[in-house]
Design a protein around this motif. Structure first.
Motif, PDB file in Angstrom:
ATOM      1  N   SER A 343       0.827  -1.213   0.000  1.00 32.92           N
ATOM      2  CA  SER A 343       0.000   0.000   0.000  1.00 32.92           C
ATOM      3  C   SER A 343       0.861   1.265   0.000  1.00 32.92           C
ATOM      4  CB  SER A 343      -0.948   0.009   1.199  1.00 32.92           C
ATOM      5  OG  SER A 343      -0.234  -0.032   2.418  1.00 32.92           O
ATOM      6  N   CYS A 344       1.956   1.259   0.760  1.00 31.87           N
ATOM      7  CA  CYS A 344       2.840   2.436   0.812  1.00 31.87           C
ATOM      8  C   CYS A 344       3.558   2.652  -0.511  1.00 31.87           C
ATOM      9  CB  CYS A 344       3.856   2.281   1.948  1.00 31.87           C
ATOM     10  SG  CYS A 344       3.161   2.430   3.608  1.00 31.87           S
ATOM     11  N   ARG A 345       3.999   1.568  -1.118  1.00 30.05           N
ATOM     12  CA  ARG A 345       4.694   1.671  -2.407  1.00 30.05           C
ATOM     13  C   ARG A 345       3.755   2.236  -3.468  1.00 30.05           C
ATOM     14  NH1 ARG A 345       9.124  -1.417  -5.263  1.00 30.05           N
ATOM     15  NH2 ARG A 345       9.742  -2.029  -3.172  1.00 30.05           N
ATOM     16  N   ALA A 346       2.531   1.743  -3.495  1.00 31.73           N
ATOM     17  CA  ALA A 346       1.552   2.238  -4.473  1.00 31.73           C
ATOM     18  C   ALA A 346       1.286   3.722  -4.271  1.00 31.73           C
ATOM     19  CB  ALA A 346       0.253   1.438  -4.349  1.00 31.73           C
ATOM     20  N   ARG A 347       1.200   4.142  -3.009  1.00 32.31           N
ATOM     21  CA  ARG A 347       0.950   5.555  -2.714  1.00 32.31           C
ATOM     22  C   ARG A 347       2.121   6.424  -3.168  1.00 32.31           C
ATOM     23  NH1 ARG A 347      -0.195   5.378   2.803  1.00 32.31           N
ATOM     24  NH2 ARG A 347       1.875   6.054   3.426  1.00 32.31           N
ATOM     25  N   ILE A 348       3.345   5.972  -2.900  1.00 33.72           N
ATOM     26  CA  ILE A 348       4.537   6.737  -3.289  1.00 33.72           C
ATOM     27  C   ILE A 348       4.627   6.869  -4.806  1.00 33.72           C
ATOM     28  CG2 ILE A 348       7.065   6.695  -3.332  1.00 33.72           C
ATOM     29  CD1 ILE A 348       6.907   5.342  -0.527  1.00 33.72           C
ATOM     30  N   ILE A 349       4.386   5.766  -5.519  1.00 33.72           N
ATOM     31  CA  ILE A 349       4.442   5.785  -6.973  1.00 33.72           C
ATOM     32  C   ILE A 349       3.387   6.738  -7.548  1.00 33.72           C
ATOM     33  CG2 ILE A 349       4.035   4.401  -9.052  1.00 33.72           C
ATOM     34  CD1 ILE A 349       5.292   2.009  -7.536  1.00 33.72           C
ATOM     35  N   ALA A 350       2.203   6.703  -6.955  1.00 30.05           N
ATOM     36  CA  ALA A 350       1.127   7.585  -7.415  1.00 30.05           C
ATOM     37  C   ALA A 350       1.486   9.051  -7.188  1.00 30.05           C
ATOM     38  CB  ALA A 350      -0.178   7.251  -6.684  1.00 30.05           C
ATOM     39  N   GLU A 351       2.067   9.359  -6.018  1.00 28.19           N
ATOM     40  CA  GLU A 351       2.448  10.740  -5.697  1.00 28.19           C
ATOM     41  C   GLU A 351       3.571  11.231  -6.597  1.00 28.19           C
ATOM     42  OE1 GLU A 351       3.379  10.544  -1.564  1.00 28.19           O
ATOM     43  OE2 GLU A 351       1.285  10.608  -0.907  1.00 28.19           O
ATOM     44  N   GLU A 352       4.533  10.354  -6.885  1.00 33.95           N
ATOM     45  CA  GLU A 352       5.684  10.766  -7.714  1.00 33.95           C
ATOM     46  C   GLU A 352       5.335  10.866  -9.185  1.00 33.95           C
ATOM     47  OE1 GLU A 352       8.929   8.153  -6.799  1.00 33.95           O
ATOM     48  OE2 GLU A 352       9.379   9.171  -4.891  1.00 33.95           O
TER      49      GLU A 352
END
Length: 354
Positions: A343-352
Motif C-alpha cells: 500500500s505504501c509503495r503504491a501511494r509513493i508511486i502515485a504521488e511521484e
C-alpha cells in the motif's frame, strides 16, 4: 560519518577518568578509536557482565557447530541468534543464514572475474572519492595501516557495482561493506553478504529511485500509527516527515546511530530473520522513548529528540536492548509488513507520477 564504540558517554567530561581508562585500550576490538569523552568505567562495568553472557553463548555455539555441522534454520538456532552470535562464529553464521554461502559456492571465481574485467571509469571515481570518508576513526581504514582495509573496501564495492549495474554505487554502501569486512576479514565473503543485504533482504534501498527505502520509512510510520499513536500524532501535528528522522537508521542499518556491539547484534538477527528486524529496532527506540518524544513542542524539538533516543544506557546494553526489540513492539509478522509495503509503495508511486 563516524562510527560509535559502545559505552556510556558523558560529554561534560573531556578526559577519561578512573582506573579503567588506564587498563582499557584507546581502540576498541573492531579498530574504532574511543572518543575523548568515552566513559571507561561504565563500559568496564557493562562489559564485565556481558562477557559472562558471551562466554556462556560461545560454549553453546561451539557445541551447536561441532564436528563441522552445517547451520540449519530452526527454532533452536533462531533462539541462539537472538541471544547473540559470538564474534568467532559471526561470519560463518551470517553467510549460512543469509544464503550468501550457497551463492558463493554456486559461483566459483565470479567475484574475482568481476575485479579482473573492464571497469567503468565513473564507478571507479565515485567509489575512490568515498574511500577516505569511510570510518576515519577506524585505524584499520587508514592509509598508514598495514594492511589497509581501504583497498579491500574498494574491491568489494567495485565488484558489487559491476555485479548489480542497477545499483552501481550509492553513499551508505561503503559503511555497510566496511562493517562486513571488519567481521569477515574476507573480500569475497563480504561481497556475497553485501549481495544478500542489497539484493534480497533490502531490495530497492540503493537503486537510483530508492523506492524500497522510501517505502520502508512510510511502513514504519504506519506501524507507529498503530503501535505508538501519540508519537504518530505528534509527528503529524508538527509536520515532520519520517525520512527526516529515520533515513540514516535505514540506509546505514544503524551504523553510526547505535554503538558497534549493538549494531552487530541487530545484524545477527537481520541476516537470520530479514528486514522486519529493522522495524523492531525502530519501533523499540520510539516506543521506549515515547515520553521524551512527546515533550517536543516544535519541528526542531522532534528532530533533536530523535537524535537523543539513540544514545545512552538503553542502547549501550546491547544484550538488554535486543531482549527489548523482541518484546516491546509486540507481534510483528512479515505478512503485516508486506501488506503495508504494497500500500505504501503504491501511494509513493502515485504521488511521484503526478
Amino acid at each position: 560519518m563516524n562510527s560509535k564504540s559502545n559505552g556510556t558517554r558523558t560529554p561534560q567530561n573531556n578526559v577519561p577518568a578512573g582506573r579503567a581508562a588506564d587498563r582499557l585500550p584507546r581502540v576498541d576490538p573492531y579498530g574504532f578509536e574511543r572518543s575523548v569523552d568515552f566513559d571507561y568505567d561504565s563500559y568496564e562495568e557493562l562489559m564485565s557482565e556481558y562477557l559472562v553472557v558471551l562466554t556462556r553463548r560461545s560454549i553453546k555455539w561451539s557445541k551447536l557447530l561441532q564436528r563441522g555441522n552445517k547451520l540449519q534454520k530452526n527454532v533452536k538456532v533462531k533462539r541462539y541468534v537472538r541471544k547473540g552470535i559470538p564474534n568467532e562464529y559471526r561470519a560463518l553464521t551470517w553467510m549460512a543464514a543469509s544464503g550468501a554461502q550457497e551463492k558463493l559456492e554456486r559461483n566459483p571465481g565470479y567475484y574475482h572475474a568481476l575485479l579482473t574485467g573492464e571497469h567503468d571509469a565513473r564507478l571507479v571515481e565515485v567509489i575512490r572519492t568515498d574511500l577516505h570518508r569511510t570510518f576515519p576513526d577506524n585505524v584499520q581504514f587508514r592509509k598508514t595501516s598495514n594492511p589497509c582495509l581501504q583497498k579491500t573496501l574498494f574491491n568489494v564495492l567495485l565488484a558489487y557495482g559491476h555485479h548489480d549495474k542497477a545499483v552501481g554505487y550509492c553513499q551508505g554502501m561503503n559503511f555497510i561493506a566496511g562493517y562486513l569486512i571488519i567481521i569477515t576479514k574476507d573480500e569475497e565473503k563480504s561481497f556475497w553478504l553485501l549481495d544478500a543485504l542489497l539484493g534480497r533482504i533490502l531490495p530497492d534501498y540503493y537503486t537510483p529511485a530508492m523506492l524500497g527505502l522510501k517505502t520502508d520509512q512510510e511502513v514504519l510510520g504506519e506501524l507507529v500509527r498503530v503501535k505508538v499513536p501519540a508519537v504518530w500524532q505528534a509527528m503529524t501535528e508538527h509536520n515532520v516527515m519520517w525520512t527526516l528522522v529515520v533515513s540514516r537508521w535505514f540506509i546505514c542499518l544503524f551504523i553510526d546511530v547505535l554503538p558497534v556491539e549493538t549494531v552487530l547484534r541487530i545484524w545477527d538477527s537481520l541476516f537470520y530473520e530479514g528486514s522486519k528486524i529493522i522495524f523492531r529496532v525502530a519501533l523499540t527506540l520510539i516506543k521506549h522513548n515515547e515520553a521524551l518524544i512527546l515533550q517536543a513542542r516544535s519541528f526542531p524539538d522532534i528532530c533533536d529528540h530523535f537524535k537523543q533516543i539513540t544514545k545512552g544506557a538503553f542502547v549501550e546494553d546491547c544484550h538488554g536492548f535486543m531482549q527489548n526489540i523482541f518484546a516491546e513492539p509486540g507481534s510483528l509478522s512479515m505478512g503485516t509488513i508486506q501488506k503495508l509495503r504494497e500500500s505504501c509503495r503504491a501511494r509513493i508511486i502515485a504521488e511521484e507520477s503526478r
